[in-house]
Design a protein around this motif. Structure first.
Motif, short mmCIF file in Angstrom:
data_model
loop_
_atom_site.label_atom_id
_atom_site.label_comp_id
_atom_site.label_asym_id
_atom_site.label_seq_id
_atom_site.Cartn_x
_atom_site.Cartn_y
_atom_site.Cartn_z
N ARG A 45 0.87 -1.15 0.00
CA ARG A 45 0.00 0.00 0.00
C ARG A 45 0.91 1.21 0.00
NH1 ARG A 45 -3.69 0.75 5.09
NH2 ARG A 45 -3.92 2.74 4.01
N ALA A 46 0.39 2.39 -0.18
CA ALA A 46 1.24 3.57 -0.32
C ALA A 46 2.21 3.67 0.85
CB ALA A 46 0.38 4.83 -0.40
N GLY A 47 3.50 3.65 0.54
CA GLY A 47 4.54 3.79 1.55
C GLY A 47 4.95 2.51 2.24
N LEU A 48 4.33 1.38 1.91
CA LEU A 48 4.62 0.10 2.59
C LEU A 48 4.69 -1.03 1.58
CD1 LEU A 48 4.76 -1.62 5.28
CD2 LEU A 48 2.30 -1.94 4.97
N LEU A 49 5.71 -1.88 1.73
CA LEU A 49 5.86 -3.08 0.91
C LEU A 49 6.05 -4.28 1.83
CD1 LEU A 49 6.38 -4.49 -1.89
CD2 LEU A 49 8.81 -4.01 -1.49
N CYS A 50 5.33 -5.37 1.58
CA CYS A 50 5.56 -6.63 2.29
C CYS A 50 6.47 -7.51 1.43
CB CYS A 50 4.24 -7.35 2.56
SG CYS A 50 3.16 -6.50 3.73
N SER A 51 7.39 -8.19 2.07
CA SER A 51 8.37 -8.99 1.34
C SER A 51 8.62 -10.29 2.08
CB SER A 51 9.68 -8.20 1.19
OG SER A 51 10.61 -8.87 0.38
N GLY A 52 9.07 -11.31 1.35
CA GLY A 52 9.36 -12.59 1.97
C GLY A 52 8.12 -13.21 2.57
N ASP A 53 8.28 -13.84 3.74
CA ASP A 53 7.15 -14.52 4.37
C ASP A 53 6.02 -13.58 4.73
OD1 ASP A 53 8.24 -17.00 4.15
OD2 ASP A 53 8.61 -17.32 6.28
N ALA A 54 6.29 -12.30 4.90
CA ALA A 54 5.22 -11.35 5.19
C ALA A 54 4.28 -11.21 3.99
CB ALA A 54 5.80 -9.98 5.55
N ALA A 55 4.80 -11.49 2.79
CA ALA A 55 3.97 -11.44 1.58
C ALA A 55 3.47 -12.80 1.18
CB ALA A 55 4.77 -10.84 0.42
N HIS A 56 4.24 -13.85 1.50
CA HIS A 56 3.88 -15.20 1.07
C HIS A 56 4.58 -16.22 1.97
CE1 HIS A 56 7.85 -15.05 -0.80
NE2 HIS A 56 7.47 -13.96 -1.43
N ALA A 57 3.89 -16.76 2.93
CA ALA A 57 4.49 -17.78 3.80
C ALA A 57 4.64 -19.08 3.02
CB ALA A 57 3.63 -18.00 5.03
N MET A 58 5.81 -19.69 3.13
CA MET A 58 6.10 -20.91 2.39
C MET A 58 6.13 -22.11 3.33
SD MET A 58 6.38 -19.25 -0.42
CE MET A 58 6.84 -20.53 -1.57
N SER A 59 5.78 -23.26 2.79
CA SER A 59 5.95 -24.52 3.50
C SER A 59 7.44 -24.85 3.59
CB SER A 59 5.21 -25.62 2.75
OG SER A 59 5.73 -26.90 3.05
N PRO A 60 7.86 -25.66 4.59
CA PRO A 60 9.26 -26.08 4.62
C PRO A 60 9.62 -27.08 3.52
CG PRO A 60 8.03 -27.13 6.40
CD PRO A 60 7.11 -26.11 5.78
N ALA A 61 8.63 -27.55 2.76
CA ALA A 61 8.90 -28.51 1.68
C ALA A 61 9.91 -27.93 0.69
CB ALA A 61 7.60 -28.88 0.97
N GLY A 62 11.03 -28.61 0.53
CA GLY A 62 12.08 -28.14 -0.36
C GLY A 62 13.03 -27.16 0.28
N GLY A 63 12.68 -26.62 1.44
CA GLY A 63 13.55 -25.69 2.15
C GLY A 63 13.85 -24.42 1.38
N VAL A 90 7.56 -4.49 -8.05
CA VAL A 90 8.20 -5.54 -7.28
C VAL A 90 7.29 -6.77 -7.23
CG1 VAL A 90 9.17 -6.20 -5.04
CG2 VAL A 90 9.48 -3.87 -5.90
N GLN A 91 6.01 -6.55 -6.97
CA GLN A 91 5.09 -7.68 -6.93
C GLN A 91 4.98 -8.35 -8.28
OE1 GLN A 91 1.25 -6.99 -5.17
NE2 GLN A 91 0.41 -8.91 -5.92
N ARG A 92 4.91 -7.56 -9.35
CA ARG A 92 4.82 -8.17 -10.70
C ARG A 92 6.05 -9.03 -10.97
NH1 ARG A 92 2.99 -3.06 -12.28
NH2 ARG A 92 5.06 -2.57 -13.10
N ARG A 93 7.21 -8.61 -10.49
CA ARG A 93 8.43 -9.36 -10.73
C ARG A 93 8.46 -10.66 -9.94
NH1 ARG A 93 12.86 -10.22 -14.05
NH2 ARG A 93 14.57 -11.04 -12.80
N ARG A 94 8.04 -10.60 -8.67
CA ARG A 94 8.22 -11.74 -7.78
C ARG A 94 6.99 -12.62 -7.61
NH1 ARG A 94 12.40 -13.73 -8.12
NH2 ARG A 94 11.81 -14.98 -6.32
N GLN A 95 5.84 -12.17 -8.04
CA GLN A 95 4.65 -13.00 -7.84
C GLN A 95 4.66 -14.27 -8.68
OE1 GLN A 95 0.68 -11.32 -8.80
NE2 GLN A 95 0.10 -12.02 -6.75
#
Length: 438
Positions: free
Chosen positions: A315-333, A367-372
């Protein structure tokens, strides 16, 4: 455990006026947060990382450093020093099949050297290493014992944070009535790198979409005997009815993950530690001689496995990254490495707007378009792997392995490098931006 460098021991101090504003605030001193701070600082951006703990010494974090990250460290001029850190190497990952054979899902030895393995080392060593490298940059600042408790807004835009100084001795938050007041820090951009239970994400009203995960993981350590110490290792999970276990090699111990159906933590603890030892013994009889080191459930930590992602990462002035944007399973590490690649993309795309002092929504959207897309692909692969690992077992082996996958692994050996490359590099590996290379 490794000794802590001096800068991690400093307690929070009352902000001086010149420290009340920075260009970028990074909330969370995990791998993504420290890497983002390092890269932005190398671009000349004034960046402050706020970490709520006094140090990085927290056990059972993701400890795998994949080939994409090792290559990135080489590009940053840090690879040689990284390789000197105590670490073990993972060469392959295999699944046992009902016929007694093994299916190689990740044969990293088929990849081109020197990126043909996964490094395994304690996360606190890795974070100390990155933080020391970042501390050499004049525009980088890491502030420990600083817990973000609120977002600051102006005209609907996030313009900074309010944070609480945690007690340097106990690690606990100081009470609101403490003589030490909460502090405010303002910035052009705030980046939430504070993990799967992100406080900043919640404060911003961003709600992730949750996907069903059939299992949780209980982590614990078991000692490695002298004749078990060695270099390159293979991971082969052990399976039983409605349960599985994986043993990860560390320098002088095994990090064990026990998997069973989600929501069973209270029942396992009620059964008692001896019953838990029996579960481990049944899956790995060769560990029977060391199970006494699990003295109580205080030695076992449960990971509530999540798989989720935000529809919009910003949102304006804020970016979520890593697990804050997408929590991952430990599968594959792969979670740490995906988060680091998020940080590289964010630094590459946002360094120039931050230097100009104007970060727009469209910059964050880029950033989202690149990493999504890679996030979607990895999460889809993890959901498929969940079905393979936990859709039922046959004679102590997974029953959900697709026949086509088995055929390809046995008769088309060149294809074995494909899953290895996906695990080692991911579907869209990032390279260090030119401004960060040394």
């Amino acid at each position: 455990m490794a000794s802590m460098p001096p800068w991690t021991e400093q307690s929070p101090r009352r902000e001086h006026p010149e420290h009340r504003r920075t260009s970028c605030i990074v909330a969370g001193g995990g791998p993504a947060g420290i890497m983002l701070g390092l890269l932005l600082a190398r671009a000349g951006v004034d960046v402050t990382v706020l970490e709520k703990h006094a140090d990085f010494l927290r056990d059972f974090r993701g400890d795998t450093v994949h080939a994409s990250t090792i290559r990135l460290l080489d590009e940053l001029g840090l690879g040689e020093d990284f390789r000197r850190l105590p670490q073990s190497r993972l060469d392959n990952f295999q699944l046992p099949l009902p016929d007694g054979s093994r299916l190689p899902l990740g044969d990293f030895g088929r990849l081109r050297a020197p990126y043909n393995y996964v490094a395994m080392l304690p996360q606190w060593d890795f974070l100390n290493f990155l933080a020391e490298a970042a501390a050499r940059e004049p525009t980088f600042r890491l502030q420990m014992n600083s817990e973000v408790i609120a977002l600051l807004y102006e005209d609907g835009r996030v313009t900074g944070v309010r944070y609480r100084n945690r007690d340097a001795g106990t690690g606990r938050s100081r009470p609101a009535e403490s003589a030490v007041p909460d502090s405010e820090l303002r910035a052009e951009l705030v980046v939430a790198c504070d993990g799967r239970h992100s406080t900043l994400r919640r404060l911003a009203g961003l709600i992730p979409r949750e996907y069903s995960v059939p299992f949780d993981v209980w982590w614990f350590r078991l000692p490695r005997h002298a004749d078990e110490l060695g270099g390159i290792a293979s991971i082969v999970p052990s399976f039983g009815p409605d349960e599985a276990m994986v043993a990860l090699f560390r320098q002088d111990y095994f990090q064990i993950g026990y998997l069973t159906h989600k929501g069973q933590d209270a029942r396992l603890r009620a059964e008692g530690v001896e019953r838990f030892r029996e579960r481990v013994r049944r899956l790995r009889p060769d560990f029977a001689d060391r199970l006494g080191t699990i003295e109580s459930f205080d030695d076992v930590q449960m990971l509530d496995v999540r798989l989720n992602r935000l529809r919009r990462w910003y949102r304006a002035g804020l970016l979520c990254s890593g697990d804050a944007a997408h929590a991952m399973s430990p599968a594959g590490g792969v979670g740490i490495n995906l988060a680091i690649q998020d940080a590289v993309a964010a630094a590459s795309l946002l360094a120039a707007p931050l230097r100009r002092g104007q970060v727009r929504r469209r910059d964050l959207a880029s950033v989202q378009r690149r990493r999504q897309p890679p996030t979607l692909l990895v999460q889809a692969a993890q959901r498929r792997l969940h079905k393979i690992l936990f859709s039922g077992t046959s004679a102590g082996r997974p029953a959900g392995v697709p026949r086509l996958l088995v055929f390809a692994a046995r008769h088309l050996p060149r294809l074995r490098a494909l899953p290895a490359r996906m695990i080692a590099f991911g579907p869209l590996p990032e390279h260090a931006p030119p401004f960060a290379r040394r």
